[in-house]
Scaffold this motif. Structure first.
Motif, PDB file in Angstrom:
ATOM      1  N   MET A   1       0.816  -1.188   0.000  1.00 51.47           N
ATOM      2  CA  MET A   1       0.000   0.000   0.000  1.00 51.47           C
ATOM      3  C   MET A   1       0.870   1.267   0.000  1.00 51.47           C
ATOM      4  N   ARG A   2       1.974   1.231   0.696  1.00 51.92           N
ATOM      5  CA  ARG A   2       2.847   2.414   0.722  1.00 51.92           C
ATOM      6  C   ARG A   2       3.409   2.717  -0.670  1.00 51.92           C
ATOM      7  N   GLU A   3       3.781   1.682  -1.420  1.00 57.35           N
ATOM      8  CA  GLU A   3       4.307   1.888  -2.769  1.00 57.35           C
ATOM      9  C   GLU A   3       3.218   2.450  -3.682  1.00 57.35           C
ATOM     10  N   TYR A   4       2.012   1.946  -3.554  1.00 57.28           N
ATOM     11  CA  TYR A   4       0.877   2.451  -4.332  1.00 57.28           C
ATOM     12  C   TYR A   4       0.664   3.931  -4.045  1.00 57.28           C
ATOM     13  N   LYS A   5       0.679   4.302  -2.769  1.00 58.95           N
ATOM     14  CA  LYS A   5       0.494   5.694  -2.359  1.00 58.95           C
ATOM     15  C   LYS A   5       1.606   6.570  -2.943  1.00 58.95           C
ATOM     16  N   LYS A   6       2.834   6.093  -2.859  1.00 57.79           N
ATOM     17  CA  LYS A   6       3.985   6.843  -3.361  1.00 57.79           C
ATOM     18  C   LYS A   6       3.858   7.076  -4.867  1.00 57.79           C
ATOM     19  N   ARG A   7       3.471   6.046  -5.601  1.00 59.96           N
ATOM     20  CA  ARG A   7       3.336   6.172  -7.053  1.00 59.96           C
ATOM     21  C   ARG A   7       2.178   7.097  -7.417  1.00 59.96           C
ATOM     22  N   TYR A   8       1.086   7.014  -6.674  1.00 62.08           N
ATOM     23  CA  TYR A   8      -0.048   7.875  -6.995  1.00 62.08           C
ATOM     24  C   TYR A   8       0.270   9.332  -6.686  1.00 62.08           C
ATOM     25  N   GLU A   9       0.992   9.584  -5.618  1.00 63.39           N
ATOM     26  CA  GLU A   9       1.400  10.952  -5.307  1.00 63.39           C
ATOM     27  C   GLU A   9       2.290  11.516  -6.413  1.00 63.39           C
ATOM     28  N   ALA A  10       3.177  10.691  -6.981  1.00 65.39           N
ATOM     29  CA  ALA A  10       4.025  11.138  -8.092  1.00 65.39           C
ATOM     30  C   ALA A  10       3.162  11.448  -9.318  1.00 65.39           C
ATOM     31  N   PHE A  11       2.144  10.621  -9.568  1.00 66.72           N
ATOM     32  CA  PHE A  11       1.217  10.860 -10.669  1.00 66.72           C
ATOM     33  C   PHE A  11       0.478  12.185 -10.481  1.00 66.72           C
ATOM     34  N   VAL A  12       0.003  12.440  -9.274  1.00 70.46           N
ATOM     35  CA  VAL A  12      -0.712  13.683  -8.987  1.00 70.46           C
ATOM     36  C   VAL A  12       0.203  14.875  -9.200  1.00 70.46           C
ATOM     37  N   GLU A  13       1.438  14.757  -8.768  1.00 70.64           N
ATOM     38  CA  GLU A  13       2.400  15.855  -8.940  1.00 70.64           C
ATOM     39  C   GLU A  13       2.598  16.158 -10.421  1.00 70.64           C
ATOM     40  N   GLN A  14       2.756  15.113 -11.238  1.00 72.13           N
ATOM     41  CA  GLN A  14       2.931  15.319 -12.678  1.00 72.13           C
ATOM     42  C   GLN A  14       1.683  15.937 -13.303  1.00 72.13           C
ATOM     43  N   GLY A  15       0.518  15.436 -12.930  1.00 65.34           N
ATOM     44  CA  GLY A  15      -0.725  15.958 -13.490  1.00 65.34           C
ATOM     45  C   GLY A  15      -0.961  17.406 -13.131  1.00 65.34           C
ATOM     46  N   SER A  16      -0.695  17.757 -11.891  1.00 60.29           N
ATOM     47  CA  SER A  16      -0.918  19.141 -11.482  1.00 60.29           C
ATOM     48  C   SER A  16       0.127  20.076 -12.096  1.00 60.29           C
ATOM     49  N   GLU A  17       1.342  19.600 -12.315  1.00 59.43           N
ATOM     50  CA  GLU A  17       2.348  20.421 -12.996  1.00 59.43           C
ATOM     51  C   GLU A  17       1.942  20.676 -14.448  1.00 59.43           C
ATOM     52  N   LEU A  18       1.369  19.675 -15.100  1.00 55.55           N
ATOM     53  CA  LEU A  18       0.887  19.874 -16.469  1.00 55.55           C
ATOM     54  C   LEU A  18      -0.235  20.907 -16.505  1.00 55.55           C
ATOM     55  N   GLU A  19      -1.102  20.879 -15.498  1.00 53.95           N
ATOM     56  CA  GLU A  19      -2.170  21.857 -15.429  1.00 53.95           C
ATOM     57  C   GLU A  19      -1.597  23.261 -15.219  1.00 53.95           C
ATOM     58  N   TRP A  20      -0.546  23.373 -14.418  1.00 50.37           N
ATOM     59  CA  TRP A  20       0.126  24.663 -14.206  1.00 50.37           C
ATOM     60  C   TRP A  20       0.613  25.207 -15.557  1.00 50.37           C
ATOM     61  N   ILE A  21       1.257  24.354 -16.329  1.00 49.71           N
ATOM     62  CA  ILE A  21       1.764  24.760 -17.641  1.00 49.71           C
ATOM     63  C   ILE A  21       0.609  25.166 -18.549  1.00 49.71           C
ATOM     64  N   ASN A  22      -0.470  24.405 -18.496  1.00 49.11           N
ATOM     65  CA  ASN A  22      -1.639  24.700 -19.321  1.00 49.11           C
ATOM     66  C   ASN A  22      -2.194  26.095 -19.033  1.00 49.11           C
ATOM     67  N   TRP A  23      -2.172  26.528 -17.778  1.00 52.12           N
ATOM     68  CA  TRP A  23      -2.726  27.827 -17.387  1.00 52.12           C
ATOM     69  C   TRP A  23      -1.718  28.959 -17.471  1.00 52.12           C
ATOM     70  N   SER A  24      -0.454  28.642 -17.639  1.00 55.66           N
ATOM     71  CA  SER A  24       0.578  29.686 -17.675  1.00 55.66           C
ATOM     72  C   SER A  24       0.534  30.433 -18.995  1.00 55.66           C
ATOM     73  N   ASP A  25       0.700  31.720 -18.915  1.00 53.87           N
ATOM     74  CA  ASP A  25       0.751  32.565 -20.108  1.00 53.87           C
ATOM     75  C   ASP A  25       2.210  32.719 -20.503  1.00 53.87           C
ATOM     76  N   THR A  26       2.585  32.044 -21.560  1.00 54.33           N
ATOM     77  CA  THR A  26       3.981  32.097 -21.991  1.00 54.33           C
ATOM     78  C   THR A  26       4.208  33.146 -23.071  1.00 54.33           C
ATOM     79  N   SER A  27       3.155  33.911 -23.397  1.00 55.52           N
ATOM     80  CA  SER A  27       3.316  34.930 -24.430  1.00 55.52           C
ATOM     81  C   SER A  27       3.981  36.193 -23.897  1.00 55.52           C
ATOM     82  N   GLU A  28       4.019  36.352 -22.573  1.00 48.16           N
ATOM     83  CA  GLU A  28       4.671  37.513 -21.961  1.00 48.16           C
ATOM     84  C   GLU A  28       5.690  37.036 -20.934  1.00 48.16           C
ATOM     85  N   ALA A  29       6.741  37.784 -20.813  1.00 49.91           N
ATOM     86  CA  ALA A  29       7.737  37.471 -19.788  1.00 49.91           C
ATOM     87  C   ALA A  29       7.109  37.694 -18.410  1.00 49.91           C
TER      88      ALA A  29
END
Length: 90
Positions: A1-29
């Motif tokens: 169960m601990r390994e499952y939790k660890k892997r899912y937390e890594a998945f959540v981190e990746q997913g939320s980072e992708l969402e951050w990129i999706n919302w970021s405005d890269t057209s302006e510095a």
């Protein structure tokens, strides 16, 4: 169960980072922006959604049919205001 939790937390981190990129405005510095991009809110919302969906999936998988499993019926008792995975492992 601990390994499952660890892997899912890594998945959540990746997913939320992708969402951050999706919302970021890269057209302006960043120094030229006059307002926020919504990135932090999108990041937090995606993280919450991923955790919520996983919890509901686990409830459905292990508690959906109390006559067919060894776990019995699930009752929603949580009254806190956030995820407390470490307490669940104690």
């Amino acid at each position: 169960m601990r390994e499952y939790k660890k892997r899912y937390e890594a998945f959540v981190e990746q997913g939320s980072e992708l969402e951050w990129i999706n919302w970021s405005d890269t057209s302006e510095a960043p120094s030229e922006r006059t307002s926020g991009t919504g990135a932090f809110g999108g990041f937090m919302r995606e993280e919450a959604n991923l955790y919520r969906n996983q919890v509901l999936y686990l409830i459905d998988k292990y508690y959906s049919d109390s006559d067919m499993n060894e776990y019995g019926e699930y009752t929603y008792l949580y009254s806190g205001n956030g995820a407390e995975f470490d307490k669940a492992l104690e």
